[in-house]
Design an enzyme around this catalytic site. Sequence first.
Site, mmCIF file in Angstrom:
data_model
loop_
_atom_site.group_PDB
_atom_site.id
_atom_site.type_symbol
_atom_site.label_atom_id
_atom_site.label_comp_id
_atom_site.label_asym_id
_atom_site.label_seq_id
_atom_site.Cartn_x
_atom_site.Cartn_y
_atom_site.Cartn_z
ATOM 1 N N HIS A 79 40.095 42.419 41.938
ATOM 2 C CA HIS A 79 41.026 41.600 41.082
ATOM 3 C C HIS A 79 42.372 41.949 41.637
ATOM 4 O O HIS A 79 42.706 42.977 42.404
ATOM 5 C CB HIS A 79 40.795 42.168 39.682
ATOM 6 N N GLU A 81 45.147 43.043 40.161
ATOM 7 C CA GLU A 81 45.806 44.290 39.703
ATOM 8 C C GLU A 81 45.190 45.292 40.600
ATOM 9 O O GLU A 81 46.102 46.083 40.808
ATOM 10 C CB GLU A 81 45.515 44.418 38.290
HETATM 11 O O1 LIG Z 1 42.216 40.774 35.062
HETATM 12 C C1 LIG Z 1 41.614 39.920 35.898
HETATM 13 N N1 LIG Z 1 42.188 39.912 37.145
HETATM 14 C C2 LIG Z 1 41.458 39.017 38.104
HETATM 15 O O2 LIG Z 1 42.046 39.137 39.410
HETATM 16 N N2 LIG Z 1 40.655 38.273 37.750
HETATM 17 C C3 LIG Z 1 40.076 37.513 38.725
HETATM 18 C C4 LIG Z 1 38.502 37.845 39.110
HETATM 19 C C5 LIG Z 1 38.164 36.137 39.461
HETATM 20 O O3 LIG Z 1 38.535 36.105 40.759
HETATM 21 C C6 LIG Z 1 39.062 35.383 38.545
HETATM 22 C C7 LIG Z 1 38.178 35.129 37.066
HETATM 23 O O4 LIG Z 1 37.420 34.119 37.443
HETATM 24 P P1 LIG Z 1 36.669 33.187 36.262
HETATM 25 O O5 LIG Z 1 37.982 33.033 35.274
HETATM 26 O O6 LIG Z 1 36.198 31.986 36.949
HETATM 27 O O7 LIG Z 1 35.649 33.950 35.521
HETATM 28 O O8 LIG Z 1 39.954 36.195 38.269
HETATM 29 C C8 LIG Z 1 39.924 38.343 36.473
HETATM 30 C C9 LIG Z 1 40.576 39.073 35.659
HETATM 31 C C10 LIG Z 1 39.925 39.184 34.335
HETATM 32 O O9 LIG Z 1 40.772 39.288 33.454
HETATM 33 ZN ZN LIG Z 2 40.463 43.105 36.419
#
Ligand SMILES: O=c1[nH]c(=O)n([C@H]2C[C@H](O)[C@@H](COP(=O)(O)O)O2)cc1CO
Ligand SMILES: [Zn+2]
Length: 161
Positions: A79, A81
């Site tokens: 992710h 963050e």
């Molecule tokens: O806090 C976050 N930070 C973050 O980078 N992500 C990323 C993980 C995935 O690549 C995408 C979420 O994918 P989806 O919306 O298709 O479930 O976003 C997802 C979250 C969830 O809130």
């Molecule tokens: Zn996350």
Amino acid sequence: MSGKRTDYISWDEYFMGIAQLSAMRSKDPNTQVGACIVSQENKILSMGYNGFPKGCDDDEYPWNREGDLCDSKYAYVTHSELNAILNYRGGSLEGTKLYVTLFPCNECAKAIIQVGIAELVYADDKYNGTPANLASRRMLTSAGVKMTPYRSNGRILELKV
Ligand SMILES: O=c1[nH]c(=O)n([C@H]2C[C@H](O)[C@@H](COP(=O)(O)O)O2)cc1CO
Ligand SMILES: [Zn+2]
């Protein structure tokens, strides 16, 4: 009257803008997320976006959301963050502020709390009410991390690159 420009961008626009620009690096076809960590003196310390770990080829690993965990992105994607936290090699992140384009999940919340980030400013909150979002808010609240929704003034910033 100093004659200075008056339409310069605010700190919030600057840092959320950097987070948005970082998100544009993401290869995720569904959700692109960007993060920017800032010191108490408004210095940018780190940035990140969601993507696969180093050495894990974007063209080989799956970007789909469905199917077995091992055949989906969820098993592999880091992710934004967490990437921003891990990208920082300069010492402590105690007391810093995190700008993020999407409210952090529970796993990111754990990392945010444990490195001592004091405040997060988030834009989108499209997973509000989901278990991961609720667990995240619960932990962030317990740990005293300030959660501030980003208030866009609607200004459109254009870049010619
Ligand atoms: O806090 C976050 N930070 C973050 O980078 N992500 C990323 C993980 C995935 O690549 C995408 C979420 O994918 P989806 O919306 O298709 O479930 O976003 C997802 C979250 C969830 O809130
Ligand atoms: Zn996350």
